[in-house]
Structures are given as structure tokens and as C-alpha cells.
Design an enzyme around this catalytic site. Structure first.
Site, mmCIF file in Angstrom:
data_model
loop_
_atom_site.group_PDB
_atom_site.id
_atom_site.type_symbol
_atom_site.label_atom_id
_atom_site.label_comp_id
_atom_site.label_asym_id
_atom_site.label_seq_id
_atom_site.Cartn_x
_atom_site.Cartn_y
_atom_site.Cartn_z
ATOM 1 C CG ASP A 132 -59.286 52.392 68.429
ATOM 2 O OD1 ASP A 132 -58.999 52.817 69.561
ATOM 3 O OD2 ASP A 132 -59.613 51.220 68.201
ATOM 4 C CD GLU A 134 -63.076 66.881 65.398
ATOM 5 O OE1 GLU A 134 -62.456 66.054 66.109
ATOM 6 O OE2 GLU A 134 -62.960 68.100 65.483
ATOM 7 C CB CYS A 180 -59.539 25.862 92.465
ATOM 8 S SG CYS A 180 -58.446 24.682 93.282
ATOM 9 C CE LYS A 194 -66.116 53.082 72.259
ATOM 10 N NZ LYS A 194 -64.748 53.094 72.711
ATOM 11 C CB CYS A 228 -54.409 25.234 93.278
ATOM 12 S SG CYS A 228 -54.964 25.424 91.585
ATOM 13 C CB CYS A 230 -54.746 21.195 91.867
ATOM 14 S SG CYS A 230 -56.197 21.981 92.585
ATOM 15 C CB CYS A 236 -59.144 22.728 90.217
ATOM 16 S SG CYS A 236 -57.740 23.754 89.756
ATOM 17 C CE LYS A 294 -63.781 57.646 71.304
ATOM 18 N NZ LYS A 294 -62.542 56.946 71.457
ATOM 19 C CE1 TYR A 307 -57.921 64.513 70.204
ATOM 20 C CE2 TYR A 307 -57.604 62.871 68.493
ATOM 21 C CZ TYR A 307 -57.570 63.241 69.817
ATOM 22 O OH TYR A 307 -57.174 62.339 70.756
ATOM 23 C CE LYS A 334 -63.288 67.148 69.348
ATOM 24 N NZ LYS A 334 -61.985 67.258 68.684
HETATM 25 S S1 IVH Z 1 -61.352 65.383 71.505
HETATM 26 C C1 IVH Z 1 -61.740 67.548 75.438
HETATM 27 N N1 IVH Z 1 -61.420 64.332 69.109
HETATM 28 O O1 IVH Z 1 -60.965 59.681 72.220
HETATM 29 C C2 IVH Z 1 -61.744 66.801 74.146
HETATM 30 N N2 IVH Z 1 -60.756 62.945 70.909
HETATM 31 O O2 IVH Z 1 -62.555 59.347 75.052
HETATM 32 C C3 IVH Z 1 -60.649 65.833 74.060
HETATM 33 N N3 IVH Z 1 -60.134 60.667 70.254
HETATM 34 O O3 IVH Z 1 -58.874 60.637 74.821
HETATM 35 C C4 IVH Z 1 -60.696 64.826 73.019
HETATM 36 N N4 IVH Z 1 -60.484 60.929 68.095
HETATM 37 O O4 IVH Z 1 -57.781 59.916 72.652
HETATM 38 C C5 IVH Z 1 -61.169 64.114 70.417
HETATM 39 N N5 IVH Z 1 -61.500 63.558 66.928
HETATM 40 C C6 IVH Z 1 -61.242 63.345 68.221
HETATM 41 C C7 IVH Z 1 -60.780 62.101 68.699
HETATM 42 C C8 IVH Z 1 -60.559 61.930 70.060
HETATM 43 C C9 IVH Z 1 -60.090 60.089 69.046
HETATM 44 C C10 IVH Z 1 -59.798 59.961 71.511
HETATM 45 C C11 IVH Z 1 -58.906 60.729 72.425
HETATM 46 C C12 IVH Z 1 -59.670 60.858 73.717
HETATM 47 C C13 IVH Z 1 -60.727 59.825 73.579
HETATM 48 C C14 IVH Z 1 -62.006 60.298 74.244
#
Ligand code: IVH
Length: 705
Positions: free
Chosen positions: A115, A111, A424, A311, A430, A409, A406, A113, A224, A287
């Protein structure tokens, strides 16, 4: 006071109250009182259009403000995911899983991730009943009212779609790029600070106290993860398809991979395609799909063993270094900051980057005018990661040198052994350091003076009201007209009236005006709650126990634990300030560094004078007398060594003191006997033998009492 003057005073006060409310989550006046001030201001502004100001508090949110958020326990803790950054890490995850499943075949659901910020939604009978932020993972903020305004989160699920009676679903609240850009444009026009990225914007929005603000900011959410005792699906993927049926937004970017190669393909595809998505993503989540297999793999303390995050590589940009400035922090640490030609990086314009310390500058061999590579660490704080030396030419300037003095000061900087930072050393005068010390002094675990946050400290120091923390104890409030003024020392209302009026608006000489901070009096009570609260908190801090006072002094390396041991050993300031190095080293947990730091502190005349002022103001400088249970150990010096069966070491220590004895850390001629448990160290045994010091077992010792 004229009406226009009153407008200015009200604005200043309301800004301050807004900050308490929104930023510190610690309002110091009642909502009613806040509303009254706001109404008074908006009435006056209506009478005086010439005083119009876009930054007036009346131009912000309305006054329909809710209370701060309630914290609620999560039914299932909200864990985080382990992070990986490269294919190798992904492969080891894959192999770990395979091994954990004893070689069974398995599928991995891939999936995006997202943000934003994670959210937990609880549904009962198909209705949204609660929305919590992650918080500390155990309990989160109840943001239900705000979440209700997010259109993509269903308040009522599709009837007959087969949802269980009770379940929880988790996902990410996001601010789409489009809303984010629009919001920042608007904020720029209104002169408000911009949000650094959509995640901060989403988080700031979701924590807003006014759900109308949330409604206007167009948040979105992707779900998710489905949890509950009654979930029918046998795989995560199935669960997600079901959730979609019930009415949740589940991303289409979801794929079940049957091999490592299929996972890599998914990563490669989205690494490019993600830029076309309407929301920010920072990686891929993997997962194990089968729920039974998830259960077999289980959890570590922090995260599931069946899932991991990959990441994306941080984005890089190339830009020109205009120069380096130096910032002094509250501990006196000096941080170099790079100022660069603005450049677009991962969706935001970057102008500044932290260079951390002198070593980093040196290792980059930075020159003014260099073209530098900038990356975002965690996609927030930009960093310079390299120099494009091929672009150096005659126009490139001088080598960047770390400052020797510094910038605040002018004091020559020092570098302590083993530390990367320059400091400093002028901690007594300061400005940022004075503020830092006061902030530490008032901390909850120190003197616990509430109602005086970091910004207030700034203001109080800048105004001249506080020169150091001891000045807190000479503050008092004087009343005049509809105001209270906080002043220091023997300043009277009359002194102040002359100083403030008419001096508020003409450019009268303010040089010898006594420093003060103004508070509006409540129309009903005639008091100022915030001023009263502050003075009450200061007065109450006189009763704070000596060990916390000792911590509050901010002696380098003396943390809470060391302060406790020192206070319970020496019992008083006098005991401590006359202690020799040997005395200090004999205290449990006090080593060379702390001991030396304490000696330095009391040898420094300005520190010593500061402590004396606190003592003179009635701050606790000794521990309460111990009620003595007996004097069987009167005058004896006792060393505790080894491990014990009947009582803990701490209990024995207390027993010794309660019976008039003294617990010391190391064996010397003066030691009366050793309370020896199991596994006493050989060197101690040898030393005891050499000095002819008796060993007592715990039974013998207890008999003695
Ligand atoms: S699953 C036990 N799926 O990433 C599984 N997390 O460091 C729980 N996040 O805190 C998370 N996209 O805020 C999952 N497709 C995704 C996600 C996701 C973003 C975030 C989530 C979590 C953090 C994990």
C-alpha cells in the site's frame, strides 16, 4: 517599514509562494526571485534573533529547488487491478481464468498487495534512466531525481547478472512504519500537519521538489512486475527471481498456488501475519503465473484479465461518540461530522468521521455518548458503520438530530427532491458558498483566472476584498513604498498608507480600513509579478466567450454542455433572461430541471444583479455575430428529426443558422418544415401530419440552399 515588519511581510509572502510551488505546482515568481526573498529574510532574521520563529519559511527546506515535474508518456500503460473483497469473488476469478484457458491447468502467483504508490522504473544497459509515477496511467510524473535517493532501488544493476539491454520494472514505493512514525513525531514537534497514513506520506515525499527531503525520509520499494520485449522468463515467478538476481528488492511473500484452497490459505496466513511486516499492505494480488497463459487471457480496457486484487477487510474499532457537528461545503451541502474519543485504527489515531447525511444518522439511530464502530473506507476516511446498543445506559445522551439551520449563516436548510443532502439555500451570503461560487467562476473551463486558487479565494473573501466574483473586475493595484496593494473600487495609495502604517502593529481601529492584499515589489523591476499576473488574468477574462461566462455563473444544473447550447441558441444574455420556459425547453438538451433552474436564477434579484454587474464590467454577454452565408431560410423555424447520411445533425443545425433560419426542438404550428432523416419517430410523424407540416429530405434541403 522597520526591519522587523519587513520580516513579517516576507514570511507571509514566502509561505504563499511555497504553497504555489509545492501544493499547486504553479509558482508565480521565478526561482531566482524566490531565492532573493528567502536570502533577504534569512539575513534579516540573523540580525533579529528576537524574531526567531520555528514556522519561518527559512526553517523549512533549503533553497536548492528543482523545477516542477515533467510528464512523460508510459511505454506500456499502467493499468490497475480489479478488486475483490471476499472468497466468492476470488472463486469467480479462478473459474473465469480456468474457462478462459479452456480448462488447461494453471498456477496462480500469490503476492502481497503493498500500500504505497506505484512506480515504473526504466533501465538501459543496467542503469536506471527514468522513474515515473502512475499519473493517469498513460503518462506520469518524472520523479527520477527523487527515486535515485531510495536506497533499495538500484541505480546500477549487478554486472553480468543477465539483465536485458532495456526493460521496465514496476513496483511500489513505500514508507516503512518505522520511518512513518518517526516522521510524524517530528512533524508533531514542529507543529506541522501529520500524514494520515504511510501511503500519503510516501506519495507526499516522492512528489517533493527537493530530493534531499526524500533522502531523509527513508523510503523503500518492492518490485512486482517485469516488462520488456526481451524478458526471458516463461512465468511471472521466474521473472521475479531473475529481477532479484539483478539487484531488485522482491518480496519473499510470494507463492505459486495450484488450487483455490492454496490461494485461500495464502490469504488467511497473511491476513494475520501482515501486521508484523515493516510496511503497509492492504491485500493480496493474484496473478496467473505463466506468461503465455497471461497473453491468452489478455486485458480489458482497465485491467488485466490474468490478475486481480483481494482487499483485506477494513479494520474496525469501537469508540465513544462525543457529539456531531455540521460542516457547510462550497455548494451549500451540509455534512454531519462525528467527533469521537480518539481511537487507534489501522495505524492512525481517529477522532472524526463523516456521517454523510441525515438518512445515515437516522438509520444508525445515533445517540450522543453511544459506543460506535468505526472503519476506514479505503483505509483513509473513517466511517461509523454501527452502534453497540448493548452499551447504552443512563449516561447515554440524546438522539442526534440533523441540524435545521445552517451553522455558518443560520438560514433554515432545505432538502431537494431526490437528494440525500441538506443544503443551505443562502447562496448569496453564506461564506463557504460565496467562496465556492468564486472558485467555480475562476476555473479553467470557466473564466480561467489563473493565480487565484482555493486558498487565495479564502483569503480574499475573508479579508473583505471579494464579496462575490464581480468584485474581481473592480480590483486594481496601488503602489506605495516597496509594495503593491490590491484594492477594490476607488481606494488610493494615500487612503491605504494611512490605513496600513502605522496600523500594522498597534491595535488601531481597523473597522473602516479598506480591504487590501499586499504584494512585495521585485527589487529590480519594481513590480509584483503575482499581482500583475492576477490582474492580467482578470482583464483577459473579459474576452472569455459568452458560453463560458454562462457556465461560470454557476447556475444550478447548467454545466458546460448546457451552457454551450443555451449560448448558441439565445446568442446573448438578453435573449436568455427573457426566455420563457417554452423557449428554454425548445433548446436541444435542455429539460424541465435546467429550464426551471434558469428561470429561478433570473427571477432572483441578487443573482440578476450579479449578472448585470458583470455585464457592466465588460464581461462578454453575447456570442459574436455569425457571418451569414445567405438568407434562404430567413424567418423560418425548422425542426431536425431522424438520422442523416450526408451531414451530421450539428452540421445541419449550423447550416440552418448560417442561412438565417432558426432551429427549434419541437414541432408546433409555427414550424415551417421538418428536415427529416431516417427513422423519424412515429409520434413526430403523426404530429407533423396533423399540423400539415412539410417534411424535407436532406437532399431537398441541401438543394434549397
Ligand atoms: S501488479 C498489471 N502486484 O495495486 C499488473 N500491483 O490496483 C499491475 N500493487 O496499481 C500491478 N502490490 O500500485 C501488482 N504485488 C503487487 C502489488 C500491486 C500493490 C498496487 C499497484 C497497482 C494497484 C492495483
Amino acid at each position: 517599514m522597520t526591519e522587523t515588519e519587513r520580516i513579517l511581510v516576507l514570511r507571509a509572502e514566502l509561505h504563499e509562494h511555497n504553497r504555489h510551488y509545492y501544493v499547486e505546482n504553479a509558482p508565480i515568481i521565478s526561482d531566482q526571485e524566490f531565492d532573493r526573498l528567502m536570502r533577504e529574510l534569512s539575513d534579516l532574521e540573523a540580525l533579529h534573533p528576537e524574531m526567531s520563529d520555528d514556522n519561518s519559511p527559512t526553517r523549512r527546506v533549503g533553497s536548492d529547488i528543482q523545477k516542477g515535474f515533467r510528464q512523460v508518456e508510459h511505454k506500456y500503460p499502467m493499468l490497475s487491478l480489479g478488486n475483490t473483497y471476499n472468497r466468492e469473488d476470488v472463486r469467480s476469478f479462478y473459474e473465469r481464468v480456468s474457462q478462459g484457458l479452456g480448462g488447461q491447468p494453471f498456477e496462480v502467483c500469490c503476492e502481497l498487495k503493498f500500500d504505497g504508490l506505484s512506480i515504473s522504473l526504466v533501465y538501459e544497459d543496467g542503469r536506471l534512466v527514468r522513474a515515473l509515477t502512475r499519473g493517469d496511467g498513460q503518462k506520469g510524473d518524472d520523479v527520477t531525481a527523487n527515486v535515485r535517493t531510495i536506497p533499495s532501488i538500484p541505480l546500477q544493476l549487478a554486472p553480468g547478472s543477465g539483465f536485458p539491454k532495456e526493460f521496465e520494472i514496476r513496483g511500489e514505493v513505500l514508507m516503512p512504519w518505522k520511518s512513518f512514525d518517526r516522521l510524524n513525531l517530528q512533524r508533531e514537534a514542529e507543529g506541522e500537519p501529520l500524514f494520515a497514513n504511510p501511503r500519503n506520506a510516501a506519495s507526499g515525499t516522492l512528489k517533493s521538489k527537493d530530493s534531499r527531503v526524500v533522502a531523509n525520509r527513508h523510503l523503500d520499494a518492492y518490485l512486482y512486475y517485469l516488462l520488456g520485449d526481451d524478458i526471458k522468463g516463461e512465468s511471472h515467478y521466474e521473472n521475479m527471481l531473475m529481477a532479484r538476481e539483478w539487484g531488485f528488492r522482491v518480496s519473499d511473500a510470494m507463492k505459486r498456488a495450484r488450487s483455490l484452497q492454496e490461494i485461500y490459505d495464502f490469504i488467511d496466513f497473511w491476513n494475520e501475519e501482515r501486521h508484523a511486516l515493516p510496511v503497509a499492505t492492504d491485500g493480496i494480488v493474484l496473478k496467473v503465473d505463466d506468461i503465455r497463459q497471461q497473453q491468452m487471457l489478455g486485458y480489458t480496457a482497465k485491467s488485466p484479465r490474468w490478475a486481480i486484487a483481494y482487499k483485506f477487510q477494513a479494520e474496525r474499532a469501537l469508540t465513544r461518540l462525543d457529539g456531531v457537528t455540521f460542516q457547510v461545503g462550497r455548494t451549500g451541502a451540509v455534512t454531519p461530522v462525528a467527533n469521537m474519543e480518539p481511537v487507534l485504527l489501522a495505524g492512525t489515531v481517529v477522532r472524526r468521521a463523516s456521517l454523510h447525511n441525515a438518512d445515515i444518522i437516522r438509520s444508525l439511530d445515533l445517540h450522543v455518548g453511544d459506543y460506535v464502530y468505526v472503519e476506514k473506507a479505503g483505509e483513509i476516511i473513517p466511517q461509523i458503520v454501527g452502534v453497540e446498543t448493548s452499551r447504552r445506559d443512563d449516561a447515554t445522551g440524546e438522539k442526534v438530530e440533523f441540524t435545521a439551520t445552517c451553522p455558518e449563516c443560520g438560514t433554515p436548510l432545505v432538502r431537494y427532491e431526490g437528494e440525500a443532502a441538506h443544503y443551505c439555500p443562502n447562496d448569496a451570503s453564506c461564506p463557504p458558498q460565496i467562496k465556492g461560487k468564486i472558485e467555480h467562476f475562476i476555473e479553467r473551463d470557466a473564466m480561467n483566472i489563473m493565480g487565484l486558487g482555493a486558498e487565495k479565494v479564502d483569503e480574499y473573501v475573508n479579508s473583505g476584498l471579494l464579496r462575490d466574483a464581480s468584485d474581481l473586475y473592480s480590483l486594481h493595484a496601488v503602489q506605495f513604498d516597496g509594495y503593491w496593494a490590491l484594492v477594490r473600487g476607488d481606494v488610493s495609495a494615500e487612503n491605504l498608507r494611512q490605513a496600513i502604517f502605522p496600523g500594522l502593529f498597534d491595535n488601531a481601529d481597523t473597522a473602516d480600513r479598506p480591504p487590501f492584499i499586499l504584494f512585495t515589489a521585485d527589487s529590480k523591476t519594481g513590480r509584483s509579478v503575482s499581482c500583475d499576473n492576477l490582474l492580467r488574468a482578470i482583464a483577459a477574462s473579459r474576452e472569455v466567450a459568452f458560453d463560458r461566462v454562462l457556465y461560470a455563473l454557476g447556475i444550478r444544473f447548467v454545466g458546460k454542455v448546457a451552457a454551450k447550447s443555451l449560448a448558441s441558441h439565445f446568442r446573448s444574455l438578453d435573449g436568455l433572461r427573457h426566455a420563457s420556459k417554452e423557449d428554454l425547453l425548445s433548446v436541444d438538451g435542455i429539460g424541465e430541471t435546467i429550464a426551471q433552474s434558469i428561470l429561478d436564477y433570473f427571477a432572483n434579484p441578487s443573482d440578476a444583479a450579479f449578472v448585470q454587474r458583470l455585464a457592466d464590467y465588460g464581461v462578454q454577454m453575447s456570442m459574436p455575430e455569425r457571418r451569414q452565408l445567405g438568407n434562404a431560410l430567413e424567418g423560418l423555424s425548422i425542426v431536425i428529426s431522424g438520422t442523416f447520411a450526408r451531414h451530421s445533425r450539428e452540421e445541419y443545425k449550423k447550416m440552418i443558422e448560417d442561412h438565417g433560419g432558426k432551429n427549434v426542438g419541437s414541432i408546433s404550428k409555427k414550424t415551417s418544415f421538418i428536415l427529416a432523416g431516417e427513422n423519424m419517430g412515429p409520434s413526430k410523424q403523426e404530429k407533423a401530419q396533423k399540423l400539415g407540416i412539410r417534411l424535407l429530405s436532406e437532399e431537398e434541403f441541401l438543394d434549397m440552399l
